[in-house]
Design a protein around this motif. Structure first.
Motif, PDB file in Angstrom:
ATOM      1  N   ALA A  69       0.964  -1.109   0.053  1.00  0.00           N
ATOM      2  CA  ALA A  69       0.067  -0.137   0.288  1.00  0.00           C
ATOM      3  C   ALA A  69       0.920   1.269   0.042  1.00  0.00           C
ATOM      4  N   GLY A  70       2.210   1.095  -0.157  1.00  0.00           N
ATOM      5  CA  GLY A  70       2.951   2.264   0.077  1.00  0.00           C
ATOM      6  C   GLY A  70       3.060   2.880   1.320  1.00  0.00           C
ATOM      7  N   ILE A  71       2.768   2.332   2.371  1.00  0.00           N
ATOM      8  CA  ILE A  71       2.837   3.025   3.896  1.00  0.00           C
ATOM      9  C   ILE A  71       4.114   2.622   4.496  1.00  0.00           C
ATOM     10  N   ARG A  72       4.802   3.639   4.834  1.00  0.00           N
ATOM     11  CA  ARG A  72       6.148   3.728   5.400  1.00  0.00           C
ATOM     12  C   ARG A  72       5.757   2.764   6.792  1.00  0.00           C
ATOM     13  N   GLN A  73       6.865   2.138   7.034  1.00  0.00           N
ATOM     14  CA  GLN A  73       6.862   1.326   8.452  1.00  0.00           C
ATOM     15  C   GLN A  73       8.148   1.030   8.920  1.00  0.00           C
ATOM     16  N   VAL A  74       8.127   0.839  10.275  1.00  0.00           N
ATOM     17  CA  VAL A  74       9.169   0.785  11.241  1.00  0.00           C
ATOM     18  C   VAL A  74       8.909  -0.626  12.189  1.00  0.00           C
ATOM     19  N   PRO A  75       9.535  -1.590  12.091  1.00  0.00           N
ATOM     20  CA  PRO A  75       9.592  -2.883  12.797  1.00  0.00           C
ATOM     21  C   PRO A  75      10.094  -2.736  14.257  1.00  0.00           C
TER      22      PRO A  75
END
Length: 234
Positions: A69-75
């Motif tokens: 979805a093109g959503i930036r993420q951080v683990p």
């Protein structure tokens, strides 16, 4: 059975949240829900600062859906199933449904689950185990949290002493939430468990203890609660 719906709140109409929900649950199959403080505080008519979501998706599935979805993420906490979606309106923590496998008073070893009630059962207080469907805003309550919220009753899920032995920081969380939400008189069983098990807090990190104490002291009127903690030897 009466259905409870979240009242109108600015955060529930955020476009970026709608996009996140569409990414995690494109077919409306109930694969994500708001959980915890955002649900609780909205029901109380309070401003919401942090938004958390729960999902039966495994962490790697959540990551793949966000990437698509093109959503930036951080683990931010992969071992415990948490990924943070970085959205224009503010970050949202997304955590896979979990159950505790073992606890040592400080940390928990968890296994991922697909059962909402199993996830709710590992949370500390009934008022923190409320979920809301992001599309309908219908609230799911597995342990009587809505009634406790209405009466401003702070109650552990299950036996207070057992829940404290799982994580001794819950003693300080009990008093912080009691100062913020609780009515008096307090639950005698919960207070007795906090007093009896207070020595277990010695095994906690200074950082965790400091964070809870500062959160308590930052409340508008914590004096009575701090005095009660002193009386109980906490």
């Amino acid at each position: 059975m009466n259905t409870t719906i979240l009242p109108p709140a600015p955060w529930t109409t955020r476009e970026d949240l709608a996009g996140l929900v569409a990414a995690l649950d494109p077919d409306g199959a109930g694969l994500c829900r708001y959980v915890g403080g955002a649900v609780r505080d909205t029901l109380l008519g309070l401003d919401v600062k942090d938004i958390d979501m729960a999902t039966p998706h495994l962490p790697e599935e959540t990551q793949a859906l966000l990437k698509a979805a093109g959503i930036r993420q951080v683990p931010t906490g992969l071992a415990h199933g948490t990924i943070t979606a970085v959205l224009p309106g503010g970050p949202v923590e997304i955590t896979t449904l979990r159950r505790d496998v073992s606890t040592d008073g400080r940390h928990a070893t968890v296994a991922f689950s697909r059962e909402w009630q199993e996830d709710a059962a590992r949370r500390d207080f009934t008022i923190n185990a409320l979920y809301a469907d992001p599309r309908t805003l219908e609230v799911s309550d597995y342990f009587g949290g809505l009634d406790d919220l209405a009466s401003r009753t702070l109650r552990f899920i299950g036996a207070a002493d057992q829940r404290i032995r799982e994580d001794y920081l819950r003693i300080l969380r009990y008093f912080r939430f009691q100062a913020r939400f609780g009515s008096l008189p307090a639950d005698p069983a919960a207070e007795a468990a906090c007093a009896a098990l207070a020595p277990g807090m010695k095994g906690l990190s200074r950082e965790r203890v400091a964070s809870e104490l500062l959160g308590l002291l930052a409340l508008p009127d914590p004096a009575a609660t701090v005095a009660r903690m002193a009386q109980l030897g906490v």
